[in-house]
Structures are given as structure tokens and as C-alpha cells.
Design a protein around this motif. Structure first.
Motif, PDB file in Angstrom:
ATOM      1  N   GLU A  21       0.830  -1.205   0.000  1.00  0.00           N
ATOM      2  CA  GLU A  21       0.000   0.000   0.000  1.00  0.00           C
ATOM      3  C   GLU A  21       0.863   1.254   0.000  1.00  0.00           C
ATOM      4  O   GLU A  21       0.594   2.211  -0.721  1.00  0.00           O
ATOM      5  N   ALA A  22       1.916   1.242   0.824  1.00  0.00           N
ATOM      6  CA  ALA A  22       2.794   2.409   0.907  1.00  0.00           C
ATOM      7  C   ALA A  22       3.547   2.619  -0.400  1.00  0.00           C
ATOM      8  O   ALA A  22       3.666   3.745  -0.900  1.00  0.00           O
ATOM      9  N   ILE A  23       4.068   1.535  -0.978  1.00  0.00           N
ATOM     10  CA  ILE A  23       4.841   1.646  -2.215  1.00  0.00           C
ATOM     11  C   ILE A  23       3.941   2.111  -3.357  1.00  0.00           C
ATOM     12  O   ILE A  23       4.336   2.941  -4.190  1.00  0.00           O
ATOM     13  N   ALA A  24       2.712   1.577  -3.406  1.00  0.00           N
ATOM     14  CA  ALA A  24       1.756   2.030  -4.417  1.00  0.00           C
ATOM     15  C   ALA A  24       1.423   3.500  -4.205  1.00  0.00           C
ATOM     16  O   ALA A  24       1.098   4.221  -5.158  1.00  0.00           O
ATOM     17  N   GLY A  25       1.499   3.937  -2.938  1.00  0.00           N
ATOM     18  CA  GLY A  25       1.390   5.356  -2.649  1.00  0.00           C
ATOM     19  C   GLY A  25       0.004   5.903  -2.456  1.00  0.00           C
ATOM     20  O   GLY A  25      -0.186   7.103  -2.357  1.00  0.00           O
ATOM     21  N   SER A  26      -1.016   5.040  -2.378  1.00  0.00           N
ATOM     22  CA  SER A  26      -2.368   5.574  -2.250  1.00  0.00           C
ATOM     23  C   SER A  26      -3.230   4.732  -1.306  1.00  0.00           C
ATOM     24  O   SER A  26      -4.282   4.231  -1.706  1.00  0.00           O
ATOM     25  N   PRO A  27      -2.812   4.548  -0.051  1.00  0.00           N
ATOM     26  CA  PRO A  27      -3.654   3.844   0.905  1.00  0.00           C
ATOM     27  C   PRO A  27      -4.842   4.719   1.294  1.00  0.00           C
ATOM     28  O   PRO A  27      -4.810   5.943   1.117  1.00  0.00           O
ATOM     29  N   PRO A  28      -5.914   4.130   1.828  1.00  0.00           N
ATOM     30  CA  PRO A  28      -7.055   4.954   2.245  1.00  0.00           C
ATOM     31  C   PRO A  28      -6.708   5.803   3.463  1.00  0.00           C
ATOM     32  O   PRO A  28      -6.005   5.352   4.369  1.00  0.00           O
ATOM     33  N   ALA A  29      -7.200   7.030   3.480  1.00  0.00           N
ATOM     34  CA  ALA A  29      -6.983   7.928   4.614  1.00  0.00           C
ATOM     35  C   ALA A  29      -8.140   7.794   5.602  1.00  0.00           C
ATOM     36  O   ALA A  29      -9.288   7.588   5.209  1.00  0.00           O
ATOM     37  N   ARG A  30      -7.826   7.906   6.884  1.00  0.00           N
ATOM     38  CA  ARG A  30      -8.865   7.885   7.919  1.00  0.00           C
ATOM     39  C   ARG A  30      -9.472   9.265   8.110  1.00  0.00           C
ATOM     40  O   ARG A  30     -10.625   9.397   8.479  1.00  0.00           O
ATOM     41  N   ARG A  31      -8.669  10.298   7.867  1.00  0.00           N
ATOM     42  CA  ARG A  31      -9.137  11.677   8.009  1.00  0.00           C
ATOM     43  C   ARG A  31      -9.285  12.312   6.632  1.00  0.00           C
ATOM     44  O   ARG A  31      -8.496  12.018   5.727  1.00  0.00           O
ATOM     45  N   ALA A  67       7.705   3.065   6.381  1.00  0.00           N
ATOM     46  CA  ALA A  67       8.690   1.994   6.520  1.00  0.00           C
ATOM     47  C   ALA A  67       9.457   2.108   7.835  1.00  0.00           C
ATOM     48  O   ALA A  67       9.696   1.099   8.515  1.00  0.00           O
ATOM     49  N   LEU A  68       9.855   3.318   8.203  1.00  0.00           N
ATOM     50  CA  LEU A  68      10.580   3.519   9.456  1.00  0.00           C
ATOM     51  C   LEU A  68       9.748   3.055  10.645  1.00  0.00           C
ATOM     52  O   LEU A  68      10.227   2.304  11.505  1.00  0.00           O
ATOM     53  N   TYR A  69       8.519   3.520  10.709  1.00  0.00           N
ATOM     54  CA  TYR A  69       7.658   3.170  11.847  1.00  0.00           C
ATOM     55  C   TYR A  69       7.401   1.669  11.911  1.00  0.00           C
ATOM     56  O   TYR A  69       7.438   1.068  12.990  1.00  0.00           O
ATOM     57  N   PHE A  70       7.126   1.059  10.769  1.00  0.00           N
ATOM     58  CA  PHE A  70       6.832  -0.374  10.783  1.00  0.00           C
ATOM     59  C   PHE A  70       8.080  -1.185  11.098  1.00  0.00           C
ATOM     60  O   PHE A  70       8.005  -2.216  11.774  1.00  0.00           O
ATOM     61  N   GLY A  71       9.242  -0.738  10.610  1.00  0.00           N
ATOM     62  CA  GLY A  71      10.485  -1.416  10.961  1.00  0.00           C
ATOM     63  C   GLY A  71      10.773  -1.314  12.442  1.00  0.00           C
ATOM     64  O   GLY A  71      11.203  -2.287  13.078  1.00  0.00           O
ATOM     65  N   GLN A  72      10.529  -0.134  13.023  1.00  0.00           N
ATOM     66  CA  GLN A  72      10.735   0.040  14.460  1.00  0.00           C
ATOM     67  C   GLN A  72       9.728  -0.764  15.271  1.00  0.00           C
ATOM     68  O   GLN A  72      10.077  -1.386  16.276  1.00  0.00           O
ATOM     69  N   ALA A  73       8.465  -0.747  14.846  1.00  0.00           N
ATOM     70  CA  ALA A  73       7.430  -1.470  15.588  1.00  0.00           C
ATOM     71  C   ALA A  73       7.670  -2.981  15.556  1.00  0.00           C
ATOM     72  O   ALA A  73       7.397  -3.681  16.534  1.00  0.00           O
ATOM     73  N   ALA A  74       8.204  -3.475  14.446  1.00  0.00           N
ATOM     74  CA  ALA A  74       8.407  -4.920  14.314  1.00  0.00           C
ATOM     75  C   ALA A  74       9.375  -5.458  15.364  1.00  0.00           C
ATOM     76  O   ALA A  74       9.240  -6.609  15.810  1.00  0.00           O
ATOM     77  N   LEU A  75      10.344  -4.622  15.778  1.00  0.00           N
ATOM     78  CA  LEU A  75      11.362  -5.085  16.728  1.00  0.00           C
ATOM     79  C   LEU A  75      11.350  -4.308  18.039  1.00  0.00           C
ATOM     80  O   LEU A  75      12.293  -4.411  18.823  1.00  0.00           O
ATOM     81  N   ALA A  76      10.280  -3.546  18.268  1.00  0.00           N
ATOM     82  CA  ALA A  76      10.169  -2.805  19.533  1.00  0.00           C
ATOM     83  C   ALA A  76      10.104  -3.782  20.702  1.00  0.00           C
ATOM     84  O   ALA A  76       9.438  -4.817  20.630  1.00  0.00           O
ATOM     85  N   ARG A  77      10.791  -3.458  21.784  1.00  0.00           N
ATOM     86  CA  ARG A  77      10.857  -4.369  22.928  1.00  0.00           C
ATOM     87  C   ARG A  77       9.696  -4.170  23.896  1.00  0.00           C
ATOM     88  O   ARG A  77       9.362  -5.077  24.657  1.00  0.00           O
ATOM     89  N   ASN A 114      10.027   4.455  -5.195  1.00  0.00           N
ATOM     90  CA  ASN A 114       9.381   4.160  -3.912  1.00  0.00           C
ATOM     91  C   ASN A 114       9.763   2.800  -3.308  1.00  0.00           C
ATOM     92  O   ASN A 114       9.962   2.698  -2.096  1.00  0.00           O
ATOM     93  N   PRO A 115       9.878   1.730  -4.112  1.00  0.00           N
ATOM     94  CA  PRO A 115      10.296   0.458  -3.510  1.00  0.00           C
ATOM     95  C   PRO A 115      11.661   0.543  -2.835  1.00  0.00           C
ATOM     96  O   PRO A 115      11.869  -0.018  -1.751  1.00  0.00           O
ATOM     97  N   LEU A 116      12.590   1.264  -3.461  1.00  0.00           N
ATOM     98  CA  LEU A 116      13.926   1.427  -2.886  1.00  0.00           C
ATOM     99  C   LEU A 116      13.860   2.259  -1.608  1.00  0.00           C
ATOM    100  O   LEU A 116      14.483   1.910  -0.597  1.00  0.00           O
ATOM    101  N   TRP A 117      13.110   3.367  -1.643  1.00  0.00           N
ATOM    102  CA  TRP A 117      12.981   4.209  -0.446  1.00  0.00           C
ATOM    103  C   TRP A 117      12.386   3.404   0.718  1.00  0.00           C
ATOM    104  O   TRP A 117      12.836   3.518   1.847  1.00  0.00           O
ATOM    105  N   TYR A 118      11.373   2.598   0.413  1.00  0.00           N
ATOM    106  CA  TYR A 118      10.707   1.830   1.473  1.00  0.00           C
ATOM    107  C   TYR A 118      11.657   0.803   2.079  1.00  0.00           C
ATOM    108  O   TYR A 118      11.764   0.698   3.310  1.00  0.00           O
ATOM    109  N   ALA A 119      12.333   0.040   1.232  1.00  0.00           N
ATOM    110  CA  ALA A 119      13.216  -1.016   1.728  1.00  0.00           C
ATOM    111  C   ALA A 119      14.330  -0.448   2.597  1.00  0.00           C
ATOM    112  O   ALA A 119      14.630  -0.964   3.681  1.00  0.00           O
ATOM    113  N   GLY A 120      14.953   0.625   2.130  1.00  0.00           N
ATOM    114  CA  GLY A 120      16.040   1.224   2.903  1.00  0.00           C
ATOM    115  C   GLY A 120      15.560   1.777   4.231  1.00  0.00           C
ATOM    116  O   GLY A 120      16.218   1.610   5.270  1.00  0.00           O
TER     117      GLY A 120
END
Length: 213
Positions: A21-31, A67-77, A114-120
């Protein structure tokens, strides 16, 4: 009815869905977009291309933020910190959707990289989490501070008549300030030299490339 406990495979598949969804760049917005009730500005071709370049940078920044938030959340203690990161990521999803909508209105497109930005960015987020929650939250604080600063710069660079883009970036800026404050209150530490400087340098590269590609 009891909620189903997610397995490792469930979490992996959910992560893949979020990434796509992030790489495609158009996920649904809640607001709703802050520009919903604002008319389109009269922009000439040069102004339109310039605004599209700025919004593409911000869209790419939000791909990286996801990507940053999900990477951090995946390994948050700490589970509370994990939920905090996921909540912030949900608000960043709104930003991503708003930027995607504005690009479409400008007859433009997201970054081709976008795929490169997300992965990094995911790898950087995971590495920050491995260093411990105080460092990970400190990384959020520094990231949001730098994003807030570049949003302020973009607000100055927008054509004066482009109130649609201005409304979107102003709300994004307010959200980023709040995210930084929340992460600091949860125990985020100041990152040591040279990490903030390296983060700034990498963001400058991203902005230069995303403006065109």
C-alpha cells in the motif's frame, strides 16, 4: 467472540500488505484531506511542475515514514511503544494519501523509486529498534524534527495562490511536531553525533532525487 491471536505468518502478511500500500502510494486515509473545501489554484505550467516536485518529495517522505515506523514497531521491545509507533504510522498513512491525491490533482505521479525508499527506510527503522526503545524513540524525535523543518521550507516555496497544497502541508507539519513531542515524552533520547547529520545528508539526497524521479 474472542479476537484471534495473530501468528507470525499473520503479522508477516499484514506487513507485506502495508508495504505494498505504501509503495503504491495511495492507501485509504482515515481523516479527510485538509484541502477538501479549497478550490484549485490558477497555476502556470512551471508552477505546477514545481508544486508537483515538492509534493512528490513529501509523498516519498511519507513512504519512508511508513517503513521507518513499521520497521521500528516490528522489533520494539515494549508493547506500549510498539502500539505508539503503529498509531503514529496510521496518521502518517493519512499524509501519504493526502500527498497522493494532491499529486493526482496536479497531473503528476509518485517517485519511481518508492520500492527502494521503502526497503532502505524499513532496514533503518529495524536497526534503530535493535538499539533499544530509547534510541528508537529518539530516532523518531530527530526524524520528525527534520521533516517538520523541510515542511516549513516547502511552505515558503509554494506559490502564494496554492492554498490546497498549503493546507495539506500545514496539517502534516502540525502532526509531525506532535509525533516528535510524544516520542520524546515516552523516553526518546537525543541521538549522538554523527547520526543527525547523516540523517540530514541522506534526506537531502532523497529530496534531490524525488523532486525529479
Amino acid at each position: 467472540m474472542n479476537a484471534r491471536t495473530l501468528t507470525s505468518l499473520d503479522r508477516f502478511l499484514a506487513g507485506c500488505e502495508r508495504a505494498l500500500e505504501a509503495i503504491a502510494g495511495s492507501p485509504p486515509a482515515r481523516r479527510p484531506t485538509p484541502a477538501a473545501d479549497i478550490g484549485e489554484a490558477d497555476l502556470d505550467d512551471t508552477e505546477r511542475r514545481h508544486v508537483a516536485g515538492l509534493m512528490r518529495i513529501n509523498h516519498t517522505g511519507e513512504v519512508c515514514a511508513q517503513a521507518l515506523y513499521f520497521g521500528q514497531a516490528a522489533l520494539a521491545r515494549d508493547s506500549d511503544n510498539r502500539e505508539h509507533l503503529l498509531h503514529a504510522a496510521a496518521e502518517e498513512t493519512d499524509h501519504l494519501a493526502w500527498c497522493a491525491e494532491r499529486l493526482e490533482q496536479l497531473d503528476s505521479r509518485p517517485s519511481l523509486l518508492n520500492p527502494l525508499w521503502y526497503a532502505g527506510s524499513y532496514a533503518i527503522g529495524a536497526a534503530a529498534a535493535l538499539a533499544g526503545d530509547p534510541v528508537s524513540l529518539g530516532f523518531v524525535v530527530e526524524t520528525e524534527r527534520q521533516v517538520e523543518a523541510h515542511l516549513a521550507e516547502h511552505l515558503e516555496k509554494l506559490p502564494p495562490q496554492d492554498e490546497r497544497s498549503r493546507a495539506v502541508l500545514s496539517q502534516m507539519q502540525a502532526d509531525e511536531i506532535r509525533h516528535a513531542q510524544a516520542a520524546q515524552q515516552r523516553g526518546g533520547i537525543d541521538l549522538p553525533f554523527p547520526l543527525p547529520q547523516l540523517m540530514h545528508a541522506s534526506s537531502m539526497v532523497m529530496k534531490a532525487v524525488a523532486y525529479r524521479l
